[in-house]
Scaffold this active site. Structure first.
Site, mmCIF file in Angstrom:
data_model
loop_
_atom_site.group_PDB
_atom_site.id
_atom_site.type_symbol
_atom_site.label_atom_id
_atom_site.label_comp_id
_atom_site.label_asym_id
_atom_site.label_seq_id
_atom_site.Cartn_x
_atom_site.Cartn_y
_atom_site.Cartn_z
ATOM 1 N N GLU A 35 0.806 -1.222 0.000
ATOM 2 C CA GLU A 35 0.000 0.000 0.000
ATOM 3 C C GLU A 35 0.843 1.277 0.000
ATOM 4 O O GLU A 35 0.457 2.275 -0.609
ATOM 5 C CB GLU A 35 -0.956 -0.015 1.197
ATOM 6 C CG GLU A 35 -1.920 -1.203 1.229
ATOM 7 C CD GLU A 35 -2.934 -1.195 0.079
ATOM 8 O OE1 GLU A 35 -2.949 -0.227 -0.694
ATOM 9 O OE2 GLU A 35 -3.698 -2.170 -0.037
ATOM 10 N N GLU A 64 -5.224 4.532 -1.154
ATOM 11 C CA GLU A 64 -4.175 3.574 -0.764
ATOM 12 C C GLU A 64 -3.618 3.913 0.625
ATOM 13 O O GLU A 64 -3.236 3.019 1.379
ATOM 14 C CB GLU A 64 -3.041 3.551 -1.791
ATOM 15 C CG GLU A 64 -3.455 3.263 -3.229
ATOM 16 C CD GLU A 64 -4.056 1.877 -3.478
ATOM 17 O OE1 GLU A 64 -4.385 1.174 -2.517
ATOM 18 O OE2 GLU A 64 -4.188 1.530 -4.660
ATOM 19 N N HIS A 67 -5.794 2.334 3.000
ATOM 20 C CA HIS A 67 -5.516 0.897 3.080
ATOM 21 C C HIS A 67 -4.249 0.642 3.909
ATOM 22 O O HIS A 67 -4.187 -0.321 4.671
ATOM 23 C CB HIS A 67 -5.350 0.307 1.680
ATOM 24 C CG HIS A 67 -6.603 0.402 0.854
ATOM 25 N ND1 HIS A 67 -6.647 0.066 -0.481
ATOM 26 C CD2 HIS A 67 -7.864 0.797 1.187
ATOM 27 C CE1 HIS A 67 -7.882 0.252 -0.928
ATOM 28 N NE2 HIS A 67 -8.627 0.703 0.054
ATOM 29 N N GLU A 135 -1.915 -3.209 -9.287
ATOM 30 C CA GLU A 135 -3.191 -3.572 -8.664
ATOM 31 C C GLU A 135 -3.436 -5.072 -8.730
ATOM 32 O O GLU A 135 -3.924 -5.682 -7.772
ATOM 33 C CB GLU A 135 -4.338 -2.824 -9.348
ATOM 34 C CG GLU A 135 -4.300 -1.316 -9.151
ATOM 35 C CD GLU A 135 -4.485 -0.912 -7.693
ATOM 36 O OE1 GLU A 135 -5.152 -1.653 -6.952
ATOM 37 O OE2 GLU A 135 -3.935 0.129 -7.303
ATOM 38 N N GLU A 165 -8.758 -3.609 -4.776
ATOM 39 C CA GLU A 165 -7.722 -3.715 -5.812
ATOM 40 C C GLU A 165 -8.359 -4.046 -7.159
ATOM 41 O O GLU A 165 -7.911 -3.559 -8.209
ATOM 42 C CB GLU A 165 -6.678 -4.787 -5.456
ATOM 43 C CG GLU A 165 -6.058 -4.677 -4.070
ATOM 44 C CD GLU A 165 -5.321 -3.369 -3.822
ATOM 45 O OE1 GLU A 165 -5.380 -2.438 -4.633
ATOM 46 O OE2 GLU A 165 -4.669 -3.283 -2.775
ATOM 47 N N HIS A 168 -9.794 -0.816 -8.432
ATOM 48 C CA HIS A 168 -8.722 0.080 -8.902
ATOM 49 C C HIS A 168 -8.196 -0.366 -10.263
ATOM 50 O O HIS A 168 -7.963 0.460 -11.153
ATOM 51 C CB HIS A 168 -7.571 0.104 -7.896
ATOM 52 C CG HIS A 168 -7.932 0.760 -6.601
ATOM 53 N ND1 HIS A 168 -7.101 0.755 -5.506
ATOM 54 C CD2 HIS A 168 -9.035 1.449 -6.225
ATOM 55 C CE1 HIS A 168 -7.678 1.406 -4.514
ATOM 56 N NE2 HIS A 168 -8.851 1.828 -4.919
HETATM 57 FE FE LIG Z 1 -5.156 -0.347 -5.008
#
Ligand SMILES: [Fe+2]
Length: 189
Positions: A35, A64, A67, A135, A165, A168
């Site tokens: 991340e 991110e 995350h 990703e 992910e 993304h």
């Molecule tokens: Fe991501």
């Protein structure tokens, strides 16, 4: 400019003290596809990306960091009640003597984070393809982390991160198509 909201993006619960799982989670904290690398990669690439997709990089780069905060919370909760002997048995003896149960930007093998993990080519298509690959690698790592634990509470938060992910990756793929379409219209490529 950022405004900090004092809550996690998704709740993080763990059902037991598990320093070995914390060690494995560090792969998504300070690892190549983790991340920290993701946040810094996307926010740094914004300055040479066309205006049409700069907002996307800002949105995802910012998320991110949220995350990263979740991974930090998991690692902290999994180790906060661990004794030195438990840390040693989990392969975190080296970490303990340097950091106690503090966090550090390193991967699961203890290798410190490095800017060599990320790229900024200055070419929008090249950068976006790197982002898509990042990703997909992060998604795979989350799946393998899920496979490594039987803690259903921890799995729940990891599944949330795995799904983000996927989202993304899809958004970066859409950005590639937007730029390809734009370039074709301008006969740039
Ligand atoms: Fe991501």
């Amino acid at each position: 400019m950022w405004i900090y909201e004092k809550k996690l993006q998704y709740p993080v619960r763990v059902s037991k003290c598990d320093p070995h799982m914390a060690k494995l989670l560090l792969e998504q904290y300070g690892g190549a596809d983790g991340e920290l690398a993701a946040a810094l990669r996307y926010l740094n690439q914004r300055y040479s990306i066309p205006d049409k997709v700069v907002g996307l990089l800002t949105d995802i780069g910012t998320e991110e960091f949220a995350h990263l905060e979740m991974i930090a919370t998991m690692a902290y909760k999994l180790t906060k009640d661990a004794t030195p002997a438990m840390m040693k048995a989990a392969g975190l003896g080296d970490h303990y003597v340097a950091h106690d149960n503090g966090l550090f930007y390193q991967n699961a093998a203890g290798v410190p984070w490095t800017a060599a993990y990320i790229q900024s080519k200055g070419d929008p298509i090249a950068d976006l393809y790197e982002d898509i690959a990042a990703e997909e690698k992060a998604r795979a790592t989350y799946q393998w982390l899920i496979d490594m634990t039987d803690d259903v509470d921890l799995q729940d938060a990891l599944k949330f991160l795995r799904e983000r992910e996927v989202v993304h990756s899809q958004r970066f793929r859409e950005a590639v198509e937007i730029l390809k379409h734009e370039c074709a219209a301008q006969k740039v490529f």
